[in-house]
Design a protein around this motif. Structure first.
Motif, PDB file in Angstrom:
ATOM      1  N   THR A  27       0.832  -1.193   0.000  1.00  0.00           N
ATOM      2  CA  THR A  27       0.000   0.000   0.000  1.00  0.00           C
ATOM      3  C   THR A  27       0.873   1.251   0.000  1.00  0.00           C
ATOM      4  N   PRO A  28       0.506   2.261  -0.782  1.00  0.00           N
ATOM      5  CA  PRO A  28       1.285   3.509  -0.776  1.00  0.00           C
ATOM      6  C   PRO A  28       1.108   4.260   0.536  1.00  0.00           C
ATOM      7  N   GLN A  29       2.209   4.811   1.040  1.00  0.00           N
ATOM      8  CA  GLN A  29       2.202   5.675   2.216  1.00  0.00           C
ATOM      9  C   GLN A  29       3.283   6.720   2.016  1.00  0.00           C
ATOM     10  N   GLU A  30       3.135   7.832   2.702  1.00  0.00           N
ATOM     11  CA  GLU A  30       4.176   8.857   2.632  1.00  0.00           C
ATOM     12  C   GLU A  30       4.293   9.525   3.993  1.00  0.00           C
ATOM     13  N   TRP A  31       5.328   9.153   4.737  1.00  0.00           N
ATOM     14  CA  TRP A  31       5.554   9.740   6.055  1.00  0.00           C
ATOM     15  C   TRP A  31       6.116  11.151   5.893  1.00  0.00           C
ATOM     16  N   GLN A  32       5.909  11.963   6.918  1.00  0.00           N
ATOM     17  CA  GLN A  32       6.313  13.371   6.864  1.00  0.00           C
ATOM     18  C   GLN A  32       7.822  13.517   6.726  1.00  0.00           C
ATOM     19  N   VAL A  33       8.234  14.374   5.795  1.00  0.00           N
ATOM     20  CA  VAL A  33       9.644  14.701   5.598  1.00  0.00           C
ATOM     21  C   VAL A  33       9.868  16.134   6.047  1.00  0.00           C
ATOM     22  N   THR A  34      10.760  16.321   7.000  1.00  0.00           N
ATOM     23  CA  THR A  34      11.007  17.673   7.527  1.00  0.00           C
ATOM     24  C   THR A  34      12.095  18.409   6.753  1.00  0.00           C
ATOM     25  N   LYS A  45      22.482  10.205 -14.650  1.00  0.00           N
ATOM     26  CA  LYS A  45      21.179   9.536 -14.726  1.00  0.00           C
ATOM     27  C   LYS A  45      20.474   9.427 -13.381  1.00  0.00           C
ATOM     28  N   THR A  46      21.247   9.358 -12.307  1.00  0.00           N
ATOM     29  CA  THR A  46      20.663   9.193 -10.977  1.00  0.00           C
ATOM     30  C   THR A  46      21.287  10.207 -10.021  1.00  0.00           C
ATOM     31  N   SER A  47      20.691  10.296  -8.841  1.00  0.00           N
ATOM     32  CA  SER A  47      21.232  11.188  -7.811  1.00  0.00           C
ATOM     33  C   SER A  47      21.045  10.523  -6.453  1.00  0.00           C
ATOM     34  N   VAL A  48      21.596  11.158  -5.425  1.00  0.00           N
ATOM     35  CA  VAL A  48      21.433  10.680  -4.052  1.00  0.00           C
ATOM     36  C   VAL A  48      20.702  11.759  -3.251  1.00  0.00           C
ATOM     37  N   ARG A  49      19.683  11.346  -2.514  1.00  0.00           N
ATOM     38  CA  ARG A  49      18.899  12.285  -1.715  1.00  0.00           C
ATOM     39  C   ARG A  49      18.957  11.877  -0.252  1.00  0.00           C
ATOM     40  N   THR A  50      18.988  12.853   0.630  1.00  0.00           N
ATOM     41  CA  THR A  50      18.917  12.628   2.061  1.00  0.00           C
ATOM     42  C   THR A  50      17.655  13.290   2.591  1.00  0.00           C
ATOM     43  N   ASP A  51      16.762  12.496   3.166  1.00  0.00           N
ATOM     44  CA  ASP A  51      15.521  12.995   3.756  1.00  0.00           C
ATOM     45  C   ASP A  51      15.557  12.811   5.263  1.00  0.00           C
ATOM     46  N   ARG A  52      14.992  13.769   5.980  1.00  0.00           N
ATOM     47  CA  ARG A  52      14.753  13.635   7.415  1.00  0.00           C
ATOM     48  C   ARG A  52      13.288  13.266   7.581  1.00  0.00           C
ATOM     49  N   VAL A  53      13.033  12.038   8.097  1.00  0.00           N
ATOM     50  CA  VAL A  53      11.694  11.453   8.090  1.00  0.00           C
ATOM     51  C   VAL A  53      11.190  11.282   9.524  1.00  0.00           C
ATOM     52  N   VAL A  54       9.944  11.724   9.752  1.00  0.00           N
ATOM     53  CA  VAL A  54       9.323  11.574  11.063  1.00  0.00           C
ATOM     54  C   VAL A  54       8.857  10.123  11.234  1.00  0.00           C
ATOM     55  N   MET A  55       9.334   9.461  12.274  1.00  0.00           N
ATOM     56  CA  MET A  55       9.017   8.059  12.562  1.00  0.00           C
ATOM     57  C   MET A  55       7.736   7.954  13.393  1.00  0.00           C
ATOM     58  N   PRO A  56       7.151   6.748  13.475  1.00  0.00           N
ATOM     59  CA  PRO A  56       5.898   6.586  14.241  1.00  0.00           C
ATOM     60  C   PRO A  56       6.008   6.974  15.705  1.00  0.00           C
ATOM     61  N   ASP A  57       7.222   6.870  16.293  1.00  0.00           N
ATOM     62  CA  ASP A  57       7.389   7.239  17.699  1.00  0.00           C
ATOM     63  C   ASP A  57       7.665   8.720  17.879  1.00  0.00           C
ATOM     64  N   GLY A  58       7.636   9.495  16.791  1.00  0.00           N
ATOM     65  CA  GLY A  58       7.859  10.928  16.868  1.00  0.00           C
ATOM     66  C   GLY A  58       9.299  11.356  16.640  1.00  0.00           C
ATOM     67  N   SER A  59      10.224  10.404  16.617  1.00  0.00           N
ATOM     68  CA  SER A  59      11.621  10.747  16.359  1.00  0.00           C
ATOM     69  C   SER A  59      11.811  11.068  14.883  1.00  0.00           C
ATOM     70  N   VAL A  60      12.925  11.714  14.549  1.00  0.00           N
ATOM     71  CA  VAL A  60      13.248  12.065  13.162  1.00  0.00           C
ATOM     72  C   VAL A  60      14.556  11.368  12.792  1.00  0.00           C
ATOM     73  N   ALA A  61      14.533  10.631  11.690  1.00  0.00           N
ATOM     74  CA  ALA A  61      15.706   9.867  11.275  1.00  0.00           C
ATOM     75  C   ALA A  61      16.099  10.229   9.848  1.00  0.00           C
ATOM     76  N   GLY A  62      17.401  10.183   9.567  1.00  0.00           N
ATOM     77  CA  GLY A  62      17.891  10.454   8.226  1.00  0.00           C
ATOM     78  C   GLY A  62      17.846   9.208   7.361  1.00  0.00           C
ATOM     79  N   ARG A  63      17.430   9.362   6.118  1.00  0.00           N
ATOM     80  CA  ARG A  63      17.381   8.264   5.172  1.00  0.00           C
ATOM     81  C   ARG A  63      18.041   8.704   3.864  1.00  0.00           C
ATOM     82  N   ASP A  64      19.125   8.019   3.486  1.00  0.00           N
ATOM     83  CA  ASP A  64      19.825   8.293   2.236  1.00  0.00           C
ATOM     84  C   ASP A  64      19.386   7.265   1.192  1.00  0.00           C
ATOM     85  N   TYR A  65      19.111   7.726  -0.039  1.00  0.00           N
ATOM     86  CA  TYR A  65      18.697   6.779  -1.069  1.00  0.00           C
ATOM     87  C   TYR A  65      18.981   7.330  -2.460  1.00  0.00           C
TER      88      TYR A  65
END
Length: 210
Positions: free
Chosen positions: A10-17, A27-47
């Motif tokens: 199922t599609p979902q989109e968690w909040q990105v700060t 052709k491609t790039s690397v992005r770093t997002d700060r994502v709000v987790m279900p417990d309220g913490s914010v974690a970095g995700r590189d992809y």
């Protein structure tokens, strides 16, 4: 007896700060997002940000598949693969792209096209989506062969029985994602409802709308 549970992604989109792109390639790039987790913490995700790809399992009337071998530098291997390529143009029709790749890499055209599988190749580290097609009713393409360069200049071609691809995948001898998934999906389709029950070639693809 416990009842089976029907499952579906199922599609979902968690909040990105915050979102930054520290690297941009051809052709491609690397992005770093700060994502709000279900417990309220914010974690970095590189992809890796990827345009998407198509791949073609071309099956002839002898139940053999058109394959090619190509050197892949990141894994330091020459891998057996099925024809595949990037969706270079945003919104490009994936069927047209698959037909182009089959011509360019194998000099083959096909009269019957179906969708075998839609996959995310490495969803923990990349947004790459791949549509794997089944192509049948094969014939040689007209005109000159596509000019090759770089890794493609060392490319080898073969027709291999589907059963041998399945054996090689299960034996750990074949590793390319699209080849392994395509071969196993085709074998499963043949053992199940048959190839005519596969999705049509123009089936919707929410991961890469066209």
């Amino acid at each position: 007896m416990e009842a089976y549970v029907a499952i579906k992604d199922t599609p979902q989109e968690w909040q990105v700060t915050e979102s930054v792109t520290p690297f941009e390639g051809a052709k491609t790039s690397v992005r770093t997002d700060r994502v709000v987790m279900p417990d309220g913490s914010v974690a970095g995700r590189d992809y890796q940000v990827h345009p998407g790809s198509v791949a073609v399992l071309a099956l002839d009337d002898r139940s053999c598949v058109a394959v090619l071998s190509q050197y892949r530098h990141p894994v330091r291997h020459k891998l057996w693969e099925i024809p595949a390529g990037l969706l270079d143009v945003p919104g490009e029709n994936p069927l047209r792209a698959a037909q182009r790749e089959l011509y360019e890499e194998a000099h083959i055209k096909a009269g019957d096209w179906r969708v075998l599988a839609d996959v995310y190749t490495s969803p923990g580290g990349s947004d790459e989506a791949v549509r794997i097609f089944l192509a049948r009713d094969l014939s040689e393409s007209e005109g000159e062969r596509f000019a090759v360069s770089e890794e493609e200049a060392d490319m080898e071609h073969a027709r291999v029985p589907l059963a041998e691809l399945v054996r090689g995948a299960l034996a750990g001898e074949l590793h390319n994602t699209c080849l392994v998934i395509g071969a196993l999906a085709l074998a499963a389709a043949q053992a199940g409802d048959g190839l005519d029950a596969l999705r049509p070639a123009e089936a919707p693809w929410p991961a890469r709308p066209f």
